[in-house]
Design an enzyme around this catalytic site. Structure first.
Site, PDB file in Angstrom:
ATOM      1  N   ALA A  37       0.818  -1.213   0.000  1.00 37.83           N
ATOM      2  CA  ALA A  37       0.000   0.000   0.000  1.00 37.83           C
ATOM      3  C   ALA A  37       0.849   1.260   0.000  1.00 37.83           C
ATOM      4  CB  ALA A  37      -0.933   0.002   1.206  1.00 37.83           C
ATOM      5  N   GLY A  88      -0.236  -5.530   0.610  1.00 41.71           N
ATOM      6  CA  GLY A  88      -1.187  -5.612  -0.488  1.00 41.71           C
ATOM      7  C   GLY A  88      -0.599  -6.233  -1.736  1.00 41.71           C
ATOM      8  N   GLU A 129      -0.931  -9.830  -1.179  1.00 34.77           N
ATOM      9  CA  GLU A 129      -2.343 -10.199  -1.291  1.00 34.77           C
ATOM     10  C   GLU A 129      -2.758 -10.355  -2.750  1.00 34.77           C
ATOM     11  OE1 GLU A 129      -4.948  -8.662   2.301  1.00 34.77           O
ATOM     12  OE2 GLU A 129      -3.691  -7.029   1.563  1.00 34.77           O
ATOM     13  N   GLU A 132       1.931  -5.231   7.980  1.00 35.57           N
ATOM     14  CA  GLU A 132       0.864  -4.374   8.486  1.00 35.57           C
ATOM     15  C   GLU A 132       0.827  -4.267  10.004  1.00 35.57           C
ATOM     16  OE1 GLU A 132      -0.600  -5.589   4.386  1.00 35.57           O
ATOM     17  OE2 GLU A 132       0.542  -6.482   6.027  1.00 35.57           O
TER      18      GLU A 132
END
Length: 673
Positions: free
Chosen positions: A66, A105, A108, A128
């Site tokens: 992110a 992310g 992911e 995170e």
């Protein structure tokens, strides 16, 4: 502004659509990238003869996840969770080809692809939790389905990076490649197509749930461990991994999203995110954007004492060639064996292999100071008496030992081999090129730089002095030092004021001035033979165990003979007054230009004073605790040291405009160096 498609390089040939995220330097998933991925997937799906899609990263890495400029702000463009759903539901096989790092992310997205191949040098992880968050695009749900509770929680709770070639990350991959990733990926895709393997959706996997009892036992064990910690995010991560087995996939996604919103809104996550951003901002040292950093391969450290030895070890461990010079050759008789012992200990801990330790030591050369400085890219003076050593013209020289700084100083938070903080002292005649060299060195050492404009004084020293002066003032007012420390320990500070005082020793604090009517309690204790931990007694009793302070009943008798009795202050008021004094000192440093921005002061507090990262540093906390409340706590304290407790004018200005110190953290105009 470049169009979204410029952030994703698109190529199509032989039935394969190649999508490469191109957002240097680390391919963060900014709005432009997310929009570009959505458009590229639309384009690929419309290609006649499409057989497969490959998702990869351009440049040095797959994706670092992110964009931290976006959390907490209104989102725009497709969310990562929507892109993951799009990838997983794609009608032809989607293969993620990973090199460099796949983090947060970015990982992911890779898990949402149907297959994964990675270079053996790649590293995978979910950082995170270090920001007080959890993965929010299905990471907890897909990870648990693939590798079970233990592997998933190993990756999620530590926030670290894992080698693609080893467990648990290896369990996420279908193939590990060496050399040419594109060629290996093309071969992998061709084999998929030849064997007729279509999309394989992670949401439908259940191999991670193969042993339900063991899964639940692991969840229970991690839940118990997380419950003993103050941070919210680890507890929520355990709950999300548990939900992966108990709930249908879509319900698990909803659970994950709800937990993420809770974490995102928490003071803990705000503090952790602020700390992360502040460290990056501090490292710029106020230099203009694009300032070139010099190449730094060979460092000279001059001096034979403990500071020099710490710097030598740190630099060698970072892979630099090291020239260690001293005017006293006898220092090497103990210094070099100590270095070997330090590397042997690193091998014993598993931090290095024997071969790596030997390679590090091979980069060391020792000799007299002048010859060691002669061919160095940068020279660091780590002991007194080295200032006269000639340095080749154009070679940057920095002073790391205590004393006045005219140009460039480096102050390493202790212990230098472990602490990550370096205060870069910009003296009155420092140049931009010297600051750039300091920046290069700190980055090469893997540490965090904070610029300080002074002649040698540091932000850490000012904060420590303010904290201790405030704590002494509370003792003046009749408070028990143990109650003061307890108020902070229960709040999460593991090195509260008086324990920290004992650990550093009382001798230096005993010389600090106090106002008329205020006491220097360190001087009193020192006069009573209580010098701190090294003397086995200070504020605390250290005689039974030097690592474990114990309260001493004799202390109260000693103090009460010198001051009036008083009712105990509430813990919250104790914290407001001590932290308020530290914020006030920070405001003075900002007003004088010693510190560039409030967040730099916070970075120093977190690393040098070991304040709890999930709480934040004092300047950030001023906003959390409310500036008006801090100002009133200081103004309401009737104490002789009035100048110290008087709130700086910026308090009134910020309160009047509804602002906090965090609002002052925009990048300042760089100073001419």
């Amino acid at each position: 502004m470049p169009e979204a498609r410029d952030a994703v390089d698109y190529r199509f040939g032989d039935g394969i659509a190649w999508l490469a995220v191109a957002n240097p330097p680390v391919n963060t998933l900014s709005r432009r990238v997310r929009e570009g991925l959505g458009a590229a997937l639309d384009r690929a799906e419309a290609e006649p003869g499409l057989k497969a899609v490959v998702l990869m990263g351009a440049g040095a890495t797959f994706s670092a996840g992110a964009d931290l400029a976006e959390p907490g702000r209104p989102s725009a463009g497709p969310a990562v969770v929507d892109l993951c759903a799009r990838l997983e539901g794609f009608p032809v096989p989607v293969v993620a080809a990973i090199h460099g790092t796949a983090l947060g992310g970015g990982l992911e997205l890779a898990l949402a692809a149907h297959y994964r191949i990675a270079l053996s040098s790649a590293r995978l992880g979910f950082p995170e939790v270090r920001l007080g968050l959890i993965p929010a695009a299905g990471g907890t749900q897909r990870l648990a389905r693939m590798i079970g509770a233990k592997g998933a929680l190993d990756m999620l709770l530590g926030g670290g990076m894992f080698a693609a070639s080893r467990a648990p990350a290896r369990g996420l991959l279908d193939a590990v490649a060496e050399g040419d990733l594109r060629a290996a990926t093309e071969g992998f895709v061709r084999q998929l197509l030849e064997t007729g393997q279509g999309p394989r959706r992670c949401s439908e996997m259940r191999q991670g749930f193969a042993e339900p009892a063991a899964y639940q036992k692991e969840v229970a064990r991690r839940r118990d461990a997380a419950a003993r910690q103050p941070e919210i995010a680890p507890r929520e991560l355990v709950a999300a991994v548990e939900a992966a087995m108990l709930l249908p996939f879509e319900a698990g996604l909803a659970f994950e999203a709800d937990v993420q919103e809770t974490c995102l809104a928490s003071d803990q996550s705000r503090a952790l995110r602020a700390a992360f951003v502040s460290e990056g901002m501090a490292g710029r040292l106020g230099l203009p954007g694009g300032t070139a950093r010099p190449a730094l391969h060979r460092l000279a450290v001059l001096g034979g004492g403990g500071l020099a030895a710490q710097l030598v070890f740190t630099a060698l461990n970072a892979g630099l060639e090291l020239r260690w010079g001293t005017i006293d050759p006898e220092a090497f008789l103990t210094g070099v064996p100590q270095l070997r012992d330090a590397f042997a200990e690193a091998v014993k801990r598993g931090a290095l292999t024997d071969e790596q330790a030997q390679d590090r030591m091979a980069g060391l050369k020792v000799g007299d100071s002048a010859s060691m400085a002669a061919d160095a890219d940068m020279v660091v003076l780590a002991a007194q008496g080295q200032g006269h050593v000639p340095v080749p013209e154009g070679t940057v020289r920095a002073v790391a030992c205590a004393g006045e700084v005219e140009a460039l100083g480096l102050r390493f938070a202790q212990p230098g081999s472990a602490s990550r903080l370096v205060e870069v002292v910009a003296g009155p005649v420092v140049s931009a090129s010297e600051l750039a060299a300091a920046q290069a060195l700190v980055r090469a050492l893997g540490k965090i730089a904070v610029r300080v404009t002074s002649r040698g004084e540091t932000i850490a020293a000012r904060l420590v002095a303010a904290c201790q002066r405030a704590a002494d003032a509370l003792v003046d007012a009749g408070q028990n030092p143990y109650d003061i420390d307890r108020a902070f320990r229960e709040w999460g500070w593991t090195r509260p004021p008086f324990e920290a005082r004992d650990r550093m020793g009382l001798r230096e604090l005993a010389t600090q001035p106090r106002a008329d009517g205020a006491r220097n309690w360190s001087a009193l204790l020192l006069g009573a033979g209580r010098g701190g931990r090294s003397a086995r007694r200070g504020v605390y009793d250290w005689t039974a165990d030097p690592s474990m302070p114990r309260e001493d009943s004799a202390l109260k008798t000693l103090l009460d003979a010198e001051r009036p009795s008083a009712a105990a202050m509430p813990p919250d008021l104790i914290r407001k007054r001590v932290l308020g004094a530290m914020v006030n000192e920070g405001a003075r440093m900002l007003a004088s230009g010693m510190a560039l921005r409030p967040s730099d002061i916070d970075v120093v507090a977190l690393h040098a004073l070991e304040m709890p990262r999930w709480r934040g540093g004092p300047m950030h906390l001023a906003g959390v605790m409310k500036l008006l409340a801090l100002r009133r706590a200081m103004e309401g304290f009737d104490h002789p040291d009035r100048a110290f407790w008087a709130p700086e004018p910026i308090f009134a200005e910020l309160v009047k405009n509804g602002r906090s110190f965090d609002d002052l953290n925009a990048e300042p105009v760089s100073r001419s160096a």
